[in-house]
Each structure stands twice: as C-alpha cells, then as structure tokens.
Design a protein around this motif. Structure first.
Motif, PDB file in Angstrom:
ATOM      1  N   SER A 197       0.797  -1.243  -0.091  1.00 41.57           N
ATOM      2  CA  SER A 197      -0.103   0.156   0.218  1.00 41.57           C
ATOM      3  C   SER A 197       1.263   1.338  -0.042  1.00 41.57           C
ATOM      4  CB  SER A 197      -0.867  -0.139   0.684  1.00 41.57           C
ATOM      5  OG  SER A 197      -0.326   0.282   2.526  1.00 41.57           O
ATOM      6  N   LEU A 198       0.222   2.330   0.021  1.00 37.64           N
ATOM      7  CA  LEU A 198       1.031   3.581  -0.093  1.00 37.64           C
ATOM      8  C   LEU A 198       2.302   4.735   1.038  1.00 37.64           C
ATOM      9  CD1 LEU A 198      -1.491   5.897  -1.983  1.00 37.64           C
ATOM     10  CD2 LEU A 198      -0.052   4.302  -3.258  1.00 37.64           C
ATOM     11  N   GLY A 199       1.364   3.658   2.069  1.00 35.11           N
ATOM     12  CA  GLY A 199       2.342   4.005   3.359  1.00 35.11           C
ATOM     13  C   GLY A 199       2.919   2.658   3.799  1.00 35.11           C
ATOM     14  N   GLU A 200       3.109   1.365   3.135  1.00 33.48           N
ATOM     15  CA  GLU A 200       4.314   0.559   3.424  1.00 33.48           C
ATOM     16  C   GLU A 200       5.350   0.850   2.811  1.00 33.48           C
ATOM     17  OE1 GLU A 200       2.025  -2.947   2.617  1.00 33.48           O
ATOM     18  OE2 GLU A 200       0.179  -3.076   3.855  1.00 33.48           O
ATOM     19  N   ILE A 201       5.546   1.166   2.097  1.00 37.68           N
ATOM     20  CA  ILE A 201       6.805   1.276   1.463  1.00 37.68           C
ATOM     21  C   ILE A 201       7.799   2.508   1.732  1.00 37.68           C
ATOM     22  CG2 ILE A 201       6.389   0.251  -0.591  1.00 37.68           C
ATOM     23  CD1 ILE A 201       6.651   4.226  -0.804  1.00 37.68           C
ATOM     24  N   ALA A 202       7.261   2.940   2.627  1.00 34.45           N
ATOM     25  CA  ALA A 202       8.095   4.347   3.039  1.00 34.45           C
ATOM     26  C   ALA A 202       8.953   4.115   4.555  1.00 34.45           C
ATOM     27  CB  ALA A 202       8.317   5.854   2.806  1.00 34.45           C
ATOM     28  N   ALA A 247      10.985 -15.363   9.499  1.00 32.09           N
ATOM     29  CA  ALA A 247      11.957 -14.221   9.566  1.00 32.09           C
ATOM     30  C   ALA A 247      12.499 -13.654  10.724  1.00 32.09           C
ATOM     31  CB  ALA A 247      10.723 -13.126   8.427  1.00 32.09           C
ATOM     32  N   ASP A 248      13.625 -12.707  10.546  1.00 35.74           N
ATOM     33  CA  ASP A 248      14.351 -11.315  11.568  1.00 35.74           C
ATOM     34  C   ASP A 248      13.278 -10.751  12.036  1.00 35.74           C
ATOM     35  OD1 ASP A 248      15.428  -9.495   9.833  1.00 35.74           O
ATOM     36  OD2 ASP A 248      15.330 -11.111   8.674  1.00 35.74           O
ATOM     37  N   PRO A 249      13.493 -10.613  13.066  1.00 32.87           N
ATOM     38  CA  PRO A 249      12.604  -8.906  13.656  1.00 32.87           C
ATOM     39  C   PRO A 249      12.522  -7.878  12.546  1.00 32.87           C
ATOM     40  CG  PRO A 249      14.266  -9.737  15.158  1.00 32.87           C
ATOM     41  CD  PRO A 249      14.179 -10.487  14.455  1.00 32.87           C
ATOM     42  N   ILE A 250      13.814  -7.450  11.994  1.00 34.66           N
ATOM     43  CA  ILE A 250      13.411  -6.186  11.279  1.00 34.66           C
ATOM     44  C   ILE A 250      13.209  -6.503  10.123  1.00 34.66           C
ATOM     45  CG2 ILE A 250      15.699  -5.104   9.974  1.00 34.66           C
ATOM     46  CD1 ILE A 250      17.438  -5.818  12.062  1.00 34.66           C
ATOM     47  N   PHE A 251      13.171  -7.665   9.595  1.00 31.15           N
ATOM     48  CA  PHE A 251      11.861  -7.466   8.513  1.00 31.15           C
ATOM     49  C   PHE A 251      11.356  -7.401   8.918  1.00 31.15           C
ATOM     50  CE2 PHE A 251       9.157 -10.113   6.309  1.00 31.15           C
ATOM     51  CZ  PHE A 251       9.806 -10.157   5.096  1.00 31.15           C
ATOM     52  N   HIS A 252      10.556  -7.599  10.066  1.00 33.14           N
ATOM     53  CA  HIS A 252       9.228  -7.846  10.672  1.00 33.14           C
ATOM     54  C   HIS A 252       8.520  -6.261  10.862  1.00 33.14           C
ATOM     55  CE1 HIS A 252       6.912 -11.205  10.546  1.00 33.14           C
ATOM     56  NE2 HIS A 252       8.032 -12.179  10.741  1.00 33.14           N
ATOM     57  N   LEU A 253       9.627  -5.711  11.234  1.00 33.46           N
ATOM     58  CA  LEU A 253       9.899  -3.828  12.234  1.00 33.46           C
ATOM     59  C   LEU A 253       9.316  -3.172  10.351  1.00 33.46           C
ATOM     60  CD1 LEU A 253      12.383  -3.745  14.426  1.00 33.46           C
ATOM     61  CD2 LEU A 253       9.095  -4.099  15.175  1.00 33.46           C
ATOM     62  N   ILE A 254      10.454  -3.820   8.731  1.00 34.89           N
ATOM     63  CA  ILE A 254      10.325  -2.775   8.265  1.00 34.89           C
ATOM     64  C   ILE A 254       8.918  -2.963   6.877  1.00 34.89           C
ATOM     65  CG2 ILE A 254      12.686  -1.770   8.783  1.00 34.89           C
ATOM     66  CD1 ILE A 254      13.688  -3.801   6.375  1.00 34.89           C
ATOM     67  N   THR A 255       8.714  -4.085   7.128  1.00 34.38           N
ATOM     68  CA  THR A 255       7.783  -4.560   6.193  1.00 34.38           C
ATOM     69  C   THR A 255       5.907  -4.344   6.597  1.00 34.38           C
ATOM     70  OG1 THR A 255       7.696  -6.478   7.110  1.00 34.38           O
ATOM     71  CG2 THR A 255       9.314  -5.955   4.909  1.00 34.38           C
ATOM     72  N   GLY A 256       5.260  -4.750   5.351  1.00 32.71           N
ATOM     73  CA  GLY A 256       3.558  -4.361   5.335  1.00 32.71           C
ATOM     74  C   GLY A 256       3.654  -2.921   6.780  1.00 32.71           C
ATOM     75  N   GLY A 257       2.553  -3.012   7.215  1.00 30.13           N
ATOM     76  CA  GLY A 257       2.526  -1.274   7.752  1.00 30.13           C
ATOM     77  C   GLY A 257       2.853  -1.606   9.301  1.00 30.13           C
ATOM     78  N   VAL A 258       3.817  -1.612   9.918  1.00 29.75           N
ATOM     79  CA  VAL A 258       3.758  -1.806  10.876  1.00 29.75           C
ATOM     80  C   VAL A 258       4.425  -0.032  11.487  1.00 29.75           C
ATOM     81  CG1 VAL A 258       5.829  -2.050  13.008  1.00 29.75           C
ATOM     82  CG2 VAL A 258       4.606  -3.908  11.711  1.00 29.75           C
ATOM     83  N   MET A 259       5.654   0.553  10.770  1.00 28.43           N
ATOM     84  CA  MET A 259       5.084   2.289  10.945  1.00 28.43           C
ATOM     85  C   MET A 259       4.013   2.486  10.861  1.00 28.43           C
ATOM     86  SD  MET A 259       9.037   2.009  11.373  1.00 28.43           S
ATOM     87  CE  MET A 259      10.586   0.697  11.306  1.00 28.43           C
ATOM     88  N   LEU A 260       3.794   2.862   9.702  1.00 33.05           N
ATOM     89  CA  LEU A 260       2.479   3.163   9.520  1.00 33.05           C
ATOM     90  C   LEU A 260       1.131   3.682  11.000  1.00 33.05           C
ATOM     91  CD1 LEU A 260       0.724   6.155   8.117  1.00 33.05           C
ATOM     92  CD2 LEU A 260       0.206   3.644   6.518  1.00 33.05           C
ATOM     93  N   GLY A 261       0.952   1.781  11.464  1.00 27.41           N
ATOM     94  CA  GLY A 261       0.142   1.699  12.035  1.00 27.41           C
ATOM     95  C   GLY A 261       1.200   2.140  13.386  1.00 27.41           C
ATOM     96  N   ALA A 262       1.863   1.716  13.869  1.00 29.41           N
ATOM     97  CA  ALA A 262       2.315   2.194  14.950  1.00 29.41           C
ATOM     98  C   ALA A 262       2.814   3.572  15.537  1.00 29.41           C
ATOM     99  CB  ALA A 262       3.922   1.569  15.031  1.00 29.41           C
ATOM    100  N   ILE A 263       2.905   4.381  14.345  1.00 27.63           N
ATOM    101  CA  ILE A 263       3.303   6.159  14.426  1.00 27.63           C
ATOM    102  C   ILE A 263       1.898   7.149  14.546  1.00 27.63           C
ATOM    103  CG2 ILE A 263       4.884   7.696  13.167  1.00 27.63           C
ATOM    104  CD1 ILE A 263       6.770   6.080  12.824  1.00 27.63           C
TER     105      ILE A 263
END
Length: 334
Positions: A197-202, A247-263
């Motif tokens: 999605s638009l917010g998953e790639i930045a 998958a390793d934890p860094i992969f889970h943190l920087i992929t998908g909507g984690v950053m957008l959702g959490a912030i």
C-alpha cells in the motif's frame, strides 16, 4: 456594578494546543512519506490520495450539514488526516469508486455514526480500510510494484508484497535461506523498494514524521516504541528458535504497515489510552496480535486488525489506569 465578572471552574490551565494545530502537524509529518510514495508509485498514488482526501472532506461536510444538522467541522483537519491515512492504507491502482466507498465508511460509519471527533471508539481510517479489505479482497491485495507502476493507474504492474512472499513460501515448506533470494534486501526494504500500500513503502520517511511529531509534542513515544519492542522481541525469539522457519525481527519491523500503524494510527488521541501505563499495555497488545496474525493467521499482515481489536479495549484500560485529577494530592512514601 453593572459589569459582571464571570469565573469558570478550575483548573485555569490551557496548553495552547488546538485540534487544527495537532491535525495539521500530523499532515506535515506525513509529507515525507507522501513524497516517497509519489516517487515510487507516481500517477496512481496521486489519484488515490486526492480522491481519498476530497471524498472524506465532502462526506464529512454533507453528513454533518444535511443529516446531523450541525455545523460542519472540516476545517479542523481531522477529515483531511483521515483521508490521507486511508489513502496510505490502499494500493495505488485501486479503482476510484472503491476509494470513495472506503471514505464513506471511514467518515460516515467509523466517525460520524458515533457522534463525530472525540466519540468514535475505532480509528476511522482503519474502519474504512478493513471494510474494503473484506468487501473487495482481490482489488485490495493487488499490489503495484514500485517504479514500474509510476506512469500507470489501473493497469499498473502488480506483484506480491515481501510479507506475502515469505508467508506463501513458508506455507509450502520452503526455508527462509531460499526465500530471502526472492525479496529485496533489508536496506532496499527500509528505503521503500517493495510492493504494498502507499504507506508501506517508506519506513525511513515515516520515521522522519515520527521524529517531527515527537519534537512538536503531538504524540508521545510510548505506543510506537511499545509496538516496535513487542514485535521485535516476539519475532526475535521465534527467529532464534528456528531461523529457517521464521523471518528475522528487522524484516518484520520494516515491512508491511508496522511503521504506519504504530506511528500514525495507534497513536490516535481518541482511540488510544490516556495513561502512559495504559499506552504500554495497548502497544504490547497490538504487537502481540500483529505477530500472531502474521505468523499463524490467514493474512500475511495483521497490524490493522490488531489496532482495531485493541481500540475496543481502550475504555477498559482507561477505567483502571486514569491520569491523576488536576490538583489531586498524590501520596508519597516517606
């Protein structure tokens, strides 16, 4: 004596904040991510974002003016933020009429049906996103590839997200050591070189927005950090136990909507706890549910469902973890 002195009840304190100031600071915080999104997805991202924002503003104005018969509040910036965050939860090739439906559900059902800003128990943008995901699963999971899709809208080149590649590969019995060859590197993922999605790639741009909101004191660090820490620790344990099946934890943190959702979504004032301890409970719950869905659930991503589920627990959390009343005497030991 013909002039009356009107005195309001205490406390006589004002923070200087206002709803428009807070909302427009959120918009400013999203600008870096929006710029990266437009770079990767181009025309499609611009169309989806514009339709989402305009639709949210129009629906809020029409519903408030003609159905609720109240003064429209589109100038406070909340509908603008909802439209922008909703767009960030959508693929850049989503047909315009589906975007409009999502905006109607977000504003009409997720927000105004509960009485408007300050009364909605669930994040409006997520209500719209989950409704579209359930109603239009094919269109909502057809992810344009970055760069290749910049000049296209509906006919964009599509592909699986890194989370979907990992999920499908593991379900077929493949090992992580072979799956990693099919997905971009961690640095590429961090910079946004992936479908979604638009917010998953930045991720890096969203972190810039996070820093801005901390500096301007729009949010506190408790909810995002608790989500990041929980997801990192949970997935890190699974990865240490069996790195070929997780998958390793860094992969889970920087992929998908984690950053957008959490912030930007979990920190919504209305739908998150008031007390720092409650924020930690809220964030830990979101992190745990997200990992459970990603690892053992049917969907490769789970942050949206996790936030909505924990939104439902916020009244209970606030009931038992309330900030001290202004002026209340705090007992100290000794």
């Amino acid at each position: 004596m013909n002039k009356l002195l009107v005195v309001s009840p205490s406390p006589h304190v004002h923070s200087g904040d206002s709803t428009p100031r807070l909302m427009y600071n959120v918009v400013l915080a999203l600008i870096p991510a929006l710029a990266v999104t437009l770079f990767y997805f181009g025309l499609g991202a611009l169309i989806v974002t514009a339709i989402s924002i305009v639709s949210c503003l129009v629906f809020e104005f029409l519903i408030q003016k003609y159905l609720l018969k109240v003064k429209p509040s589109i100038s406070d910036g909340s509908a603008l933020v909802t439209g922008l965050i909703l767009a960030f939860n959508l693929p850049s090739n989503l047909p315009w009429w589906i975007v409009v439906i999502g905006a109607l559900v977000a504003i009409g059902v997720g927000k105004l049906s509960f009485g408007g800003l300050g009364r909605n128990p669930f994040n409006p943008a997520l209500v719209g996103r989950v409704f579209l995901l359930i109603s239009f699963p094919v269109q909502m999971t057809s992810w344009p590839l970055p760069i290749e899709s910049r000049m296209s809208y509906i006919d964009a080149v599509t592909g699986a997200t890194p989370l979907a590649v990992v999920k499908e590969g593991l379900s077929k019995g493949e090992l992580m050591s072979s799956i990693v060859d099919q997905i971009p590197s961690h640095m590429q993922l961090f910079m946004g070189a992936m479908g979604g999605s638009l917010g998953e790639i930045a991720a890096f741009a969203l972190l810039i927005g996070f820093a801005w909101m901390l500096i301007t004191k729009v949010i506190t660090w408790h909810i995002p950090v608790s989500i990041f820490a929980t997801i990192g620790i949970f997935t890190g344990i699974l990865w240490l136990i069996n790195p070929e099946a997780n998958a390793d934890p860094i992969f889970h943190l920087i992929t998908g909507g984690v950053m957008l959702g959490a912030i930007f979504m979990a920190t919504d004032y209305v739908t998150s706890p008031m007390h720092p301890k409650g924020m930690w409970i809220f964030g830990i719950g979101i992190g745990v549910i997200t990992v459970v869905i990603r690892v053992w659930g049917a969907y490769p991503e789970g942050i949206s469902f996790a936030i909505l589920i924990m939104n439902a627990f916020v009244p209970l959390i606030n009931r038992y973890l309330k900030p001290s009343r202004f002026g209340e005497e705090v007992k100290r030991n000794g």
